[in-house]
Design an enzyme around this catalytic site. Structure first.
Site: not given
Lengths: 418, 84
Positions: A167, A307, A318, A339, A344, A403
């Protein structure tokens, strides 16, 4: 990045194929109005899945961008990439075919590649045997093909490849494309990401790791970063492409500069397959490196496009990372996760969100975090809840984490502040 | 004897090669006139085999100079089937 060797990087074009629109004005309007792109999955029968919602691209017409035969032979994610690239070039007024082929390169990042096509061919293999595997399986599935296809169709013959970091893929892709321009290997780069993984296997696999929201009854309210009711990310798809140019080249040819890309930082969490480092250690280093290369003090940053995936752990980590990097200024900053609106886009997420930063800078409006009704006490920043906010944004950063523990931060600045 | 309909082959090949059905005529070459590459031909073989219930080795299709050769092959197979 902007000062290191004299060359600076301009953003001169953007292109969008997304769950909230397939052109810049529709995307922007939905972003700032907070019109969610999430709905029930229509691509396949998801009735037995724990998650039955996603943000699908709607109304995309491949024939607008390519002939019928090309469309037949391209994976869905490649079709998106080609559409978004053509829009970005049109906005920039750049025609690679009229230039030296080495002057324009392409990086299209994808987290996964042509998943739908892999799944279809595997089904054909299992049900009908090896001779019924489509001969186009390989070109449709490999994650680098979008970059190749975009080059073939736009006549951009410079550096050409994909960057894969889940991502964070297109955050890295845009950052590395800027480095290519800075080191003089191209005058312009088409850079961004493309993804199309709303498929039976991928959705099922994400369901199995409990990463995706199960708020099936309220799709538009499912992606709720920083809210106590968040229960996972919502899968999206699409492609977002940038035209980046050597600032001098852009100015000489009279291009309109939308923003300047002044910093890029990348790091690894060194922690876990899928979970973020609990203190956001890798994210902190990515943001700090990006700000350092941009020669920007933390207090100069006005807006952080987080994010912010709407997962329990990610949003807290975050938030902690932003507080570490920005200190007291963290509470003066506007932080939002778009998002919440577009969901996403995986390998295209970094490009989508960096584009939101460009538009926020250009238009003086910060898109909100929607569905933020009951803010998590552990997420205690100003997330621009539910309504867009008018604000002069001179410097914005975009965070992308993948990831594998890959982190990328991009720093964008208002064009006229040179 | 069941008659094969050439129009159906035209439509099948047109779909796979991304051309108009009228372009698929007896005297045209898949490669030269319809811009078929080797991947297209593999796809075409699978589609022809499925539709006409025949086996069409790749080498055999490569030797066929034009659409008419493929049509004659299919008609011959159909005739054998009718006789059997």
């Amino acid at each position: 990045m902007s000062q290191a060797n004299g060359r600076r990087v301009a953003v001169t074009g953007l292109g969008f194929v997304t769950p909230i629109g397939n052109d810049v004005e529709t995307v922007w309007s939905n972003l700032v109005e907070g019109v969610s792109g999430v709905g029930p999955i229509t691509h396949f029968d998801a009735s037995s899945y724990s998650t039955r919602i996603a943000a699908e691209v709607k109304g995309f017409e491949p024939e607008r961008y390519m002939d019928r035969k090309t469309a037949r032979h391209l994976g869905r994610y490649c079709q998106f990439a080609l559409g978004a690239s053509q829009q970005a070039l049109a906005q920039a007024g750049l025609v690679p075919g009229d230039m030296d082929p080495d002057d324009v390169g392409v990086i299209v990042s994808s987290g996964i590649g042509g998943m739908e096509e892999i799944e279809k061919s595997h089904t054909a293999l299992m049900e009908r045997g090896v001779r019924r595997i489509s001969p186009f399986t390989v070109p449709m599935m490999i994650a680098d093909m979008a970059a190749g296809i975009v080059a073939m169709h736009t006549k951009a013959g410079g550096p050409n490849y994909a960057i894969v970091s889940a991502c964070a893929s297109s955050g890295h892709g845009i950052g590395e494309a800027a480095e290519i321009i800075k080191r003089g290997d191209a005058k312009a780069m088409l850079a961004g990401g493309a993804e199309a993984t709303i498929t039976p296997l991928t959705m099922g696999a994400f369901c199995q790791i409990k990463a995706v929201s199960e708020r099936n009854d309220e799709p538009e309210r499912a992606c709720r970063p920083f809210d106590t009711g968040r229960d996972g990310f919502v899968m999206g798809e699409g492609a977002v492409m940038f035209v980046l140019e050597d600032m001098e080249f852009a100015r000489e040819r009279g291009a309109q500069v939308l923003a300047e890309l002044i910093g890029y930082g990348a790091s690894a969490d060194m922690h876990h397959f899928t979970a973020p480092h609990p203190e956001g250690a890798g994210a902190i280093r990515a943001m700090r490196k990006a700000l350092k290369k941009a020669a920007v003090e933390p207090a100069q940053v006005d807006y952080v496009n987080a994010h912010g995936t709407s997962t329990k752990l990610g949003d807290i980590a975050e938030t902690k990372a932003i507080k570490q990097v920005f200190g007291d200024h963290a509470h003066q900053l506007a932080v939002s996760s778009t998002k919440s609106v577009h969901a996403h886009l995986l390998g295209a997420a970094g490009a989508m969100e960096a584009a939101a930063c460009v538009l926020a800078i250009e238009r003086g409006l910060i898109p909100p975090t929607i569905n933020l009704d009951d803010q998590d006490p552990e997420c205690d920043l100003d997330y621009v809840p539910n309504r867009a906010r008018q604000a002069k944004v001179d410097v914005a950063i975009s965070n992308s984490f993948g990831f594998g523990g890959h982190n990328a931060t991009l720093v964008l600045r208002r064009a006229e502040l040179n | 004897m069941a008659e094969l309909d050439f129009k159906e082959l035209q439509e099948l090949a047109a779909e796979i090669l991304g051309v108009e059905p009228e372009q698929v005529q007896m005297n045209v070459s898949f490669q030269r006139d319809l811009a078929a590459d080797s991947l297209d031909l593999v796809e075409l073989i699978a589609a022809v085999e499925d539709k006409y219930d025949v086996e069409l080795p790749e080498e055999q299709l490569e030797q066929m100079k034009n659409v008419g050769d493929l049509w004659q092959f299919l008609e011959a197979r159909e005739a054998e089937r009718t006789r059997a």
